[in-house]
Design a protein around this motif. Structure first.
Motif, short mmCIF file in Angstrom:
data_model
loop_
_atom_site.label_atom_id
_atom_site.label_comp_id
_atom_site.label_asym_id
_atom_site.label_seq_id
_atom_site.Cartn_x
_atom_site.Cartn_y
_atom_site.Cartn_z
N ALA A 159 40.98 39.43 37.36
CA ALA A 159 40.82 38.44 38.41
C ALA A 159 41.99 37.45 38.42
O ALA A 159 42.53 37.12 39.48
CB ALA A 159 39.50 37.69 38.23
N ASN A 160 42.39 37.00 37.24
CA ASN A 160 43.49 36.03 37.18
C ASN A 160 44.83 36.66 37.56
O ASN A 160 45.68 36.00 38.15
CB ASN A 160 43.56 35.39 35.80
CG ASN A 160 42.48 34.34 35.60
OD1 ASN A 160 41.93 33.81 36.57
ND2 ASN A 160 42.15 34.04 34.36
N GLY A 214 41.11 37.39 44.03
CA GLY A 214 42.24 36.53 43.76
C GLY A 214 42.21 35.22 44.50
O GLY A 214 43.27 34.63 44.78
N GLU A 215 41.03 34.68 44.80
CA GLU A 215 40.96 33.43 45.55
C GLU A 215 41.20 32.20 44.69
O GLU A 215 41.61 31.15 45.19
CB GLU A 215 39.59 33.31 46.24
CG GLU A 215 39.38 34.31 47.37
CD GLU A 215 38.09 34.04 48.14
OE1 GLU A 215 37.61 32.89 48.09
OE2 GLU A 215 37.57 34.98 48.75
N PHE A 216 40.94 32.29 43.38
CA PHE A 216 41.10 31.12 42.51
C PHE A 216 41.30 31.59 41.08
O PHE A 216 41.07 32.75 40.74
CB PHE A 216 39.86 30.20 42.59
CG PHE A 216 38.56 30.93 42.45
CD1 PHE A 216 38.07 31.28 41.20
CD2 PHE A 216 37.81 31.28 43.58
CE1 PHE A 216 36.87 31.96 41.05
CE2 PHE A 216 36.61 31.97 43.44
CZ PHE A 216 36.14 32.31 42.18
N VAL A 271 47.10 35.22 40.52
CA VAL A 271 48.51 34.85 40.34
C VAL A 271 49.38 35.58 41.36
O VAL A 271 50.25 34.98 42.01
CB VAL A 271 48.97 35.15 38.90
CG1 VAL A 271 50.49 35.07 38.79
CG2 VAL A 271 48.33 34.18 37.92
N ASP A 272 49.17 36.89 41.51
CA ASP A 272 49.97 37.67 42.46
C ASP A 272 49.84 37.11 43.87
O ASP A 272 50.83 36.95 44.59
CB ASP A 272 49.55 39.14 42.43
CG ASP A 272 49.88 39.82 41.12
OD1 ASP A 272 50.73 39.28 40.37
OD2 ASP A 272 49.29 40.88 40.83
N ALA A 273 48.62 36.78 44.26
CA ALA A 273 48.39 36.28 45.61
C ALA A 273 48.90 34.85 45.77
O ALA A 273 49.50 34.49 46.78
CB ALA A 273 46.90 36.34 45.94
#
Length: 957
Positions: free
Chosen positions: A180-181, A123-125, A185-187
């Motif tokens: 991944a997205n 979840g970095e990008f 978004v959560d992070a």
């Protein structure tokens, strides 16, 4: 392809002890698995020195020689199977060697891509579509490696793990992107919670935050009225800069007018202290051309100004009409092609046909309201050819009696003393579905006999001649044979006729809308003519319009060249061409567009050219297709509705709350606009609660209640002395005429009232809204000035839903209000929009008005019976008058009600609840009533349908 699995032969299974049907060996992507009675051995390709076949009498033995240790003997194999297995092993070995070689060359790629996948999963990008495409391309290069289990091809722990990651990605790249997205978004929403709480005056909603953090190649944010789209634009800009996804000079914000651009620029300056590039399309286009060519072009004075543009175009149309070289095209269009033709035979009822005639303003060049398109064409032909006539004048000999009124032929030619009757019959002498064939033919026979009897000359024309394209040629032939002299009127006289009937304005509006779409879409006249030829019987009107349009368009372009100027469409398309060709290099990595529902084909082309100059450039568009109301100015709703089709892979984020309208207004407006199934579906919740009805229908009633005054009175009651704003809206500007502004200011000092058209109110809001002129008709709401099908030539997807843009315009009107909406309704001809909204129930209240529902005309089926006054008192007449001449008497007691049959069918009751009068229904026809009459033998009861209806039922009094 040789088999990769080795089995015992049939003879071995039959005669050898302990040999079953289980496989002896199997070739995998990177290893050979050997099965014997006691254990299973797995040897990597690198651990095997060779594989050979030892032939026997009845079967062969496969010998696998490891690099270390004893050989493995697999007996009981057929010769052919053993040979094929050896070949398969050799091929697998070659693939394995190539994979090992590839991995040595691409180890860095594998490690880098695997690291990117892991970071994305963490979840970095945001994983955009173009980045997935690149990762899939990398995975495709490594495909030979990824087909082999990681531990079988390398002993490096780090590389083994990288290959496992890539194998998982390659097997489900779509699912990977979704997961991944979601993780991102959560992070990200947690990481930027503080920013979202403070970037605007109120914390952003979850939907607004989601719109900000989604960083797709193309993002479509579907906003609702009052949903805070400007806040999203501001927050998005700040987010992009804070995350360093672009530099300030790489960020471009686009608005559709100077006021909107200035508001955005000011808010960005206040929030972030930066002077960011916020531009109109106008300013952007000029800047691009100036930078690409070194010269800033001159823009025509009318460019970007709708009023000046229409005035300029009308002047060019006037020149075209008056110029002998082009006047024929104008005359042909004005005479026969001024509106789309529909035959009376296409309609189920007379009223539906009358509705069509009203929608296209079926009035002749001499100003007569005619009963058919064909009659209008005949009248126009006579007018333009200088043949004096009277329309539906009394026949020169009396024919009226107690049952029928005076005969009025369609046309009387004054100088020639000649009559023309146009009969609505087909080639097979059939009539329209709603016309009694026998009665109509009897009428034709009666008219012919009447003219024969009195020796008056009669020319006859027929509906089928129009369908066959011979109406005017046959009319002209008969007129010349009858000695009629043609004296075509001058161009100036023709222009006067067009002006007096407002035809010039209609033609100018159509030409202007067509011109904007024509130039904005980059069309060519030759292509449109080819398209027209494919339309078959509709080609004549299209061809006539294109002839006229070409003459006006050529004048328009010559005027631009003579002054060395360009118009708005030229500017946008030239700018797009400079960008696409590379003459202009864009530095914008992120483009944010406001009010995207108003986008035109030319603007879309420019935006796409800017974005396509660099991989990874982002397009972020905010708009509301429910508020797309500028089709006449060139906007194309399909560009927003079919966003991905036009701009590529995209994400859509709906804004699901409105901060303006209360719950009642929001519920009514949402349900209303979604009655058009082509609108994008979204759910919008209101922040403001509502108590009671928030949409009120005000109708004038028996006591002459002023509905506008009643609306102000109710608003004042709700305001309870507090200062409140009131926005009066009209479909047309003239609807402000006669409003009692001084009285409003005097009687309601706490209410601040102003007027706008519904179009002009876009972007505005008020505490309360009053919508004027909610009536049916050509200048009602919805306007029945129909969208011309000719626009389908230059619009990709013409809209199918009736009143599509008018429905969106009414949604805009409804959603300007915070607390209440007040609809001012004509009692006799209420708008269909009002009837639709009244059916919604709890959120809508009706005040004043007649105590009974409107009554449909029994003759034409769609007209409304309206209360009128005549020499003999009150009566009801059809709203389609003069096309429909049906009348009914008003209630004899109250003189206001309409007598309607009850459920039993035995009585007709007055629909005025305050009256209560009743009459017996005619037992024979059911639709008439028994009323007292006088005869030779005294008074009796007779059916009201005796005159005009033919019912002769009588009873003794």
């Amino acid at each position: 392809m040789p088999s990769s699995t080795l089995h015992p032969s049939f003879l071995a299974r039959l005669f050898a002890d302990g040999v079953g049907d289980q496989p002896l060996a199997e070739i995998g992507p990177g290893a050979l698995t050997v099965y014997d009675r006691s254990r299973t051995q797995r040897l990597l390709h690198t651990q095997i020195e060779g594989v050979r076949v030892e032939r026997g009498l009845f079967w062969s033995t496969l010998i696998v020689q490891p690099q270390t240790g004893a050989a493995l003997r697999l007996a009981g194999v057929s010769k052919s199977a053993a040979q094929h297995f050896v070949e398969a092993f050799a091929e697998a070995g070659q693939v394995y060697k190539e994979a090992v070689s590839l991995l040595k060359r691409e180890a860095t790629r594998a490690t880098v891509v695997a690291e990117w996948v892991q970071r994305a999963e963490a979840g970095e990008f945001w994983v955009a579509h173009h980045r997935i495409t690149r990762a899939k391309a990398d995975a495709a290069i490594l495909a030979p490696v990824l087909r082999i289990p990681a531990e079988e091809i390398t002993s490096s722990p780090g590389l083994v793990e990288a290959l496992r990651v890539l194998q998982g990605f390659a097997s489900d790249s779509t699912g990977f992107r979704v997961r991944a997205n979601q993780a991102f978004v959560d992070a990200e929403l947690k990481r930027y919670d503080g920013y979202f709480n403070t970037v605007e005056s109120r914390p952003l909603t979850r939907a607004q935050r989601l719109a900000v953090v989604v960083h797709e190649d193309n993002t479509r944010v579907i906003a609702g009225a009052g949903s805070g789209k400007t806040s999203v634009m501001v927050a998005k800009a700040g987010y992009l800069l804070h995350k360093e996804l672009c530099k300030p000079r790489e960020l471009l914000l686009l608005a559709f007018n100077r006021d909107a651009a200035e508001e955005l620029r000011t808010r960005l300056k206040e929030r972030f202290g930066l002077d960011l590039r916020v531009s109109t399309f106008h300013a952007l286009g000029l800047d691009i051309i100036a930078r690409a060519t070194g010269t800033k072009p001159s823009l025509a004075s009318w460019a970007g100004n709708d009023r000046e543009f229409r005035e300029h175009l009308q002047a060019l149309l006037t020149e075209t009409i008056c110029d002998p070289a082009t006047s024929d095209a104008a005359r042909a269009y004005a005479q026969s092609h001024f509106a789309p033709y529909h035959s009376p035979f296409e309609f189920k009822s007379e009223g539906e046909y009358f509705d069509y005639l009203r929608s296209v303003d079926m009035v002749s060049l001499n100003g007569e309201t005619v009963k058919s398109f064909e009659e209008a064409e005949i009248a126009n032909f006579l007018c333009l050819n200088g043949v004096p006539y009277r329309y539906e004048a009394d026949y020169q000999h009396p024919t009226a009696d107690a049952e029928y009124r005076q005969y009025r032929p369609d046309f009387y030619l004054i100088d020639a003393d000649l009559y023309i009757e146009h009969f609505g019959i087909a080639r097979d002498w059939s009539t329209a579905p709603y016309v009694d064939r026998a009665e109509y033919h009897a009428g034709i026979d009666w008219k012919r006999e009447l003219h024969r009897k009195h020796g008056t000359r009669l020319i006859q024309t027929y509906s089928y001649q129009k369908s066959e394209g011979t109406l005017l040629t046959e009319l002209e032939r008969q007129l010349r044979t009858a000695g009629v002299v043609f004296k075509p009127i001058s161009a100036e006289q023709a222009l006067e006729r067009l002006n007096s009937g407002h035809r010039i304005g209609v033609m100018t509006k159509l030409a202007g809308t067509f011109l904007n779409h024509f130039k904005g879409g980059g069309y060519r006249l030759d292509d449109l003519r080819l398209k027209a030829r494919r339309q078959g019987d509709k080609n004549q009107r299209v061809a006539a319009f294109l002839d006229l349009f070409e003459a006006v368009y050529n004048r328009y372009e010559r005027r631009l060249r003579a002054t060395n100027e360009i118009d708005f469409n030229d500017m946008i398309l030239r700018a797009a061409d400079h960008v696409a060709s590379g003459r202009y290099r864009s530095e914008y990595r992120c483009i944010l567009v406001d009010e995207f529902q108003d986008i035109s084909a030319g603007r879309a082309k420019l935006i796409k050219a800017l974005k396509d100059q660099g991989q990874g450039h982002r397009l972020f568009c905010v708009g509301d297709d429910w508020q797309a109301i500028y089709r006449f100015a060139g906007s194309d709703i399909a560009l927003m509705r079919d966003f991905e089709e036009h701009f590529g892979p995209s994400e859509t984020v709906p804004l699901d709350r409105t901060f303006r309208c209360n719950a009642g207004i929001n519920a009514v407006a949402t349900r209303f606009v979604l009655a058009n199934p082509a609108q994008i579906k979204k759910t919008v919740a209101a922040e403001r609660p509502s108590t009671g009805a928030s949409v009120l229908v005000h109708r004038s009633g028996e006591n002459a209640i002023d509905p506008v005054g009643d609306a102000f009175s109710e608003i004042a009651r709700r305001a309870d002395g507090a200062k409140r704003s009131v926005l009066l809206l009209g479909r047309y500007g003239f609807q402000s005429d006669g409003l009692p502004w001084s009285a409003i200011g005097r009687d309601y000092p706490n209410l601040s009232a102003s007027f706008k058209t519904a179009h002009g109110a876009k972007g505005l809001e008020a505490d309360h809204v009053i919508v004027l002129g909610m009536q049916a008709g050509r200048y009602g709401f919805p306007s029945q000035i129909a969208d011309d099908p000719l626009l389908g030539l230059v619009l990709a997807t013409p809209e199918k839903a009736p009143h599509a843009e008018e429905r969106r315009l009414f949604y805009v009107a409804l959603t300007r209000a915070r607390h209440s909406v007040h609809l001012i309704v004509d009692e006799g001809l209420p708008s269909v929009f009002v009837a639709e909204i009244q059916a919604f129930g709890v959120d809508v209240e009706t005040r004043g008005g007649a105590s009974a529902a409107p009554v449909k005309c029994r003759q034409c089926k769609t007209g409304i019976m309206l209360l009128r006054s005549g020499p003999s008192g009150n009566f009801y007449g059809c709203s389609h008058y003069p096309r429909c001449t049906r009348t009914e008497p008003a209630c004899r007691r109250c003189q206001r009600g309409f007598l309607v049959p009850d459920s039993s069918g035995k009585r007709h009751n007055c629909n005025n609840a305050l009256c209560g009068y009743s009459e017996r229904s005619c037992p024979r026809c059911g639709t008439g009533r028994l009323v007292e009459r006088s005869g030779k033998k005294g008074p009796f009861l007779g059916c009201t349908n005796y005159y005009g209806g033919g019912c002769t039922h009588t009873e003794d009094l």
